[in-house]
Design an enzyme around this catalytic site. Structure first.
Site, PDB file in Angstrom:
ATOM      1  N   ARG A 103       0.739  -1.578  -0.394  1.00 52.18           N
ATOM      2  CA  ARG A 103       0.174   0.004   0.150  1.00 52.18           C
ATOM      3  C   ARG A 103       1.473   1.517   0.203  1.00 52.18           C
ATOM      4  O   ARG A 103       1.845   1.939   0.918  1.00 52.18           O
ATOM      5  CB  ARG A 103      -0.993   0.107   0.906  1.00 52.18           C
ATOM      6  CG  ARG A 103      -1.662   1.647   1.515  1.00 52.18           C
ATOM      7  CD  ARG A 103      -3.011   1.269   2.493  1.00 52.18           C
ATOM      8  NE  ARG A 103      -4.194   0.195   1.987  1.00 52.18           N
ATOM      9  CZ  ARG A 103      -5.303   0.729   2.370  1.00 52.18           C
ATOM     10  NH1 ARG A 103      -4.912   1.691   3.252  1.00 52.18           N
ATOM     11  NH2 ARG A 103      -5.924  -0.656   2.309  1.00 52.18           N
ATOM     12  N   HIS A 130      -7.301   0.364  -6.506  1.00 50.26           N
ATOM     13  CA  HIS A 130      -7.766   0.019  -5.127  1.00 50.26           C
ATOM     14  C   HIS A 130      -8.167  -1.696  -5.311  1.00 50.26           C
ATOM     15  O   HIS A 130      -9.172  -1.407  -5.229  1.00 50.26           O
ATOM     16  CB  HIS A 130      -8.130   0.283  -4.055  1.00 50.26           C
ATOM     17  CG  HIS A 130      -8.561  -0.391  -2.577  1.00 50.26           C
ATOM     18  ND1 HIS A 130      -7.644  -0.821  -2.279  1.00 50.26           N
ATOM     19  CD2 HIS A 130      -8.963   0.311  -2.027  1.00 50.26           C
ATOM     20  CE1 HIS A 130      -7.910  -1.248  -1.107  1.00 50.26           C
ATOM     21  NE2 HIS A 130      -8.581  -0.430  -0.927  1.00 50.26           N
ATOM     22  N   GLN A 133      -9.858  -4.116  -3.136  1.00 48.26           N
ATOM     23  CA  GLN A 133     -10.760  -4.079  -2.665  1.00 48.26           C
ATOM     24  C   GLN A 133     -12.129  -4.170  -3.732  1.00 48.26           C
ATOM     25  O   GLN A 133     -13.799  -4.108  -2.792  1.00 48.26           O
ATOM     26  CB  GLN A 133     -11.444  -1.952  -2.146  1.00 48.26           C
ATOM     27  CG  GLN A 133     -12.634  -1.894  -1.442  1.00 48.26           C
ATOM     28  CD  GLN A 133     -13.115  -1.844  -0.694  1.00 48.26           C
ATOM     29  OE1 GLN A 133     -12.321  -2.073   0.161  1.00 48.26           O
ATOM     30  NE2 GLN A 133     -14.271  -3.028  -0.336  1.00 48.26           N
ATOM     31  N   ASP A 218     -16.829   7.332  -2.281  1.00 45.92           N
ATOM     32  CA  ASP A 218     -15.818   6.961  -1.691  1.00 45.92           C
ATOM     33  C   ASP A 218     -15.427   8.513  -0.660  1.00 45.92           C
ATOM     34  O   ASP A 218     -16.425   9.356  -0.711  1.00 45.92           O
ATOM     35  CB  ASP A 218     -14.963   6.565  -1.383  1.00 45.92           C
ATOM     36  CG  ASP A 218     -13.204   6.689  -1.361  1.00 45.92           C
ATOM     37  OD1 ASP A 218     -13.541   5.843   0.500  1.00 45.92           O
ATOM     38  OD2 ASP A 218     -12.328   6.939  -2.441  1.00 45.92           O
ATOM     39  N   CYS A 258     -16.663   1.344   0.653  1.00 45.63           N
ATOM     40  CA  CYS A 258     -15.004   0.425   0.907  1.00 45.63           C
ATOM     41  C   CYS A 258     -15.060   0.950   2.456  1.00 45.63           C
ATOM     42  O   CYS A 258     -13.963   0.691   2.999  1.00 45.63           O
ATOM     43  CB  CYS A 258     -14.432   1.318  -0.363  1.00 45.63           C
ATOM     44  SG  CYS A 258     -13.573   2.985   0.276  1.00 45.63           S
ATOM     45  N   ARG A 286     -13.682  -9.090   1.871  1.00 41.61           N
ATOM     46  CA  ARG A 286     -11.666  -8.776   2.176  1.00 41.61           C
ATOM     47  C   ARG A 286     -11.271  -9.551   2.258  1.00 41.61           C
ATOM     48  O   ARG A 286     -10.198  -9.689   1.855  1.00 41.61           O
ATOM     49  CB  ARG A 286     -11.866  -7.279   2.588  1.00 41.61           C
ATOM     50  CG  ARG A 286     -12.361  -5.667   2.296  1.00 41.61           C
ATOM     51  CD  ARG A 286     -11.472  -5.538   1.315  1.00 41.61           C
ATOM     52  NE  ARG A 286     -10.475  -5.479   1.037  1.00 41.61           N
ATOM     53  CZ  ARG A 286      -9.657  -4.355   1.109  1.00 41.61           C
ATOM     54  NH1 ARG A 286      -9.863  -3.636   1.811  1.00 41.61           N
ATOM     55  NH2 ARG A 286      -7.822  -4.338   0.633  1.00 41.61           N
TER      56      ARG A 286
END
Ligand code: CP
Ligand code: NVA
Length: 301
Positions: A103, A130, A133, A218, A258, A286
Site C-alpha cells: 500500500r 484499489h 477492494q 468514497d 469501501c 475483503r
C-alpha cells in the site's frame, strides 16, 4: 512470468469471475469451522506506507487461516523508509517471502517494485487504484443480487483510486458505470478514454443514480489529501448519498462504501446504517476475496 495483481486488468475476465466463486467457497469453508491450510510455512510480506484497518487485518488473518504467516513492514522501521531503493528492496524481500502486498502513494513505485520482484506483488491501494477492494465489492454484489453483468452502478464523488478501480471493474465484469463527479475532480483522462464504452460521466448525482442497482461512494479527501479536506468538502456539496438520492435508484438498489466513511459528508448516516447498506458484508469479504486471490497467486506456476 510472475503473476502480479496491480490492477484488475492483470487478470482475465474468466479468472476474475472464478475469484468471486472461490471467495464464496472459501467463506463457506471458514464458517463451517473446517481447517484449510494449504500454505503452511508460506509468508506474505505486507508493506504499508499508509494507514489501514481492513486491508492489514484481512491479509494477515487470511494468511494465518491458510496456515501461513504475514509480516507487517512499515517505512518507520524498515530500510525502505530510510531510502533503500525500491529495486533493491524488491529483490531482497522476494528472495525470502512468497508474496508481497504493498500500500503506497505513487502507482509507478508499485510497478517498479513488481518489475524487480520474483514473487507475486499485490496492490493493496495506491493513489491510482484499489483493486482488492473491488474483488470484495464484486463478491458482495454477487451474494446479494447475483450476476452484476448488464447492471448499472452509480459511483458518486471523487474521481480517485476507488473510482478508477470501478472503471476497470465495469469493463472486466461487464456493467455500466455512471460516475457523478464535480468539475475539476474527474477520473484519469486516459483511463476514461479506454473505458468510454462502459463509463458515463455526470455532473448531477440525481442523473447518475437513475436506475442504478448499486450505489457507491468514497471519502472526498483520500489519504495524502488531508490538507484539502475543507476545500473539497465545499466543492463536493450536493454529492452526498442520502435518502433522497437513493430514492431515485432502482428500488432493489444496494449501497456500498469501501470504508472508512465520514457520516454526513459523502454519505448520510441514514443510508450507511440503513436497510440498503451492505457495508459490513463488504468489509468482511475483503478477507474471503483476498484469500481467493492469494490462493490463485501462490499456486500459479
Ligand atoms: N477499505 C480499505 O482499504 O480500508 P483500510 O484503509 O482500513 O485498509
Ligand atoms: N480513496 C480512499 C480509499 C481508502 C480505502 C483513500 O485512498 O484514502
Amino acid at each position: 512470468m510472475t503473476q502480479h495483481f496491480l490492477t484488475l486488468m492483470d487478470l482475465d475476465k474468466g479468472t476474475l469471475r472464478h475469484l468471486i466463486d472461490r471467495a464464496i467457497e472459501l467463506k463457506a469453508i471458514q464458517k463451517s469451522g473446517e481447517l484449510f491450510e494449504p500454505f503452511k510455512n508460506r509468508v506474505l510480506g505486507m508493506i504499508f506506507d499508509k494507514s489501514s484497518t481492513r486491508t492489514r487485518v484481512s491479509f494477515e488473518t487470511g494468511m494465518v487461516q491458510f496456515g501461513g504467516h504475514a509480516i507487517f513492514l512499515s517505512p518507520r522501521d524498515t530500510q525502505l523508509g530510510r531510502g533503500e531503493p525500491v529495486e533493491d528492496s524488491a529483490r531482497v524481500l522476494s528472495r525470502m517471502v512468497d508474496a508481497i502486498m504493498i500500500r503506497t502513494y505513487d502507482h509507478a513505485n508499485l510497478e517498479r517494485f513488481a518489475e524487480y520482484s520474483d514473487v507475486p506483488v499485490i496492490n493493496a491501494l495506491t493513489d491510482m487504484y484499489h483493486p482488492c477492494q473491488l474483488l470484495a465489492d464484486m463478491q458482495t454484489y454477487h451474494e446479494h443480487r447475483g450476476d452484476i453483468s448488464g447492471k448499472t452502478v452509480a459511483y458518486i464523488g471523487d474521481g480517485n483510486n476507488m473510482c478508477h478501480s470501478y472503471m476497470n471493474a465495469a469493463r472486466q465484469y461487464g456493467f455500466t458505470l455512471n460516475v457523478a463527479v464535480p468539475e475539476g475532480f474527474d477520473p484519469d483522462a486516459a483511463l476514461l478514454k479506454e473505458t468510454g464504452h462502459c463509463v458515463n460521466i455526470f455532473r448531477k448525482p440525481e442523473e447518475a443514480v437513475v436506475g442504478a442497482h448499486l450505489v457507491t461512494t468514497d471519502v472526498w479527501a483520500s489519504m495524502g489529501q488531508e490538507e484539502e479536506q475543507a476545500i473539497r468538502a465545499e466543492r463536493f456539496t450536493g454529492y452526498q448519498v442520502n435518502d433522497e438520492l437513493m430514492a431515485l435508484a432502482d428500488k432493489e438498489a444496494i449501497f456500498m462504501h469501501c470504508l472508512p466513511a465520514h457520516r454526513e459528508e459523502e454519505v448520510s448516516a441514514s443510508v450507511i446504517d440503513g436497510p440498503q447498506s451492505v457495508v459490513w458484508d463488504q468489509a468482511e469479504n475483503r478477507l474471503h476475496a483476498q484469500k481467493a486471490l492469494l490462493e490463485l497467486l501462490l499456486t500459479k506456476k
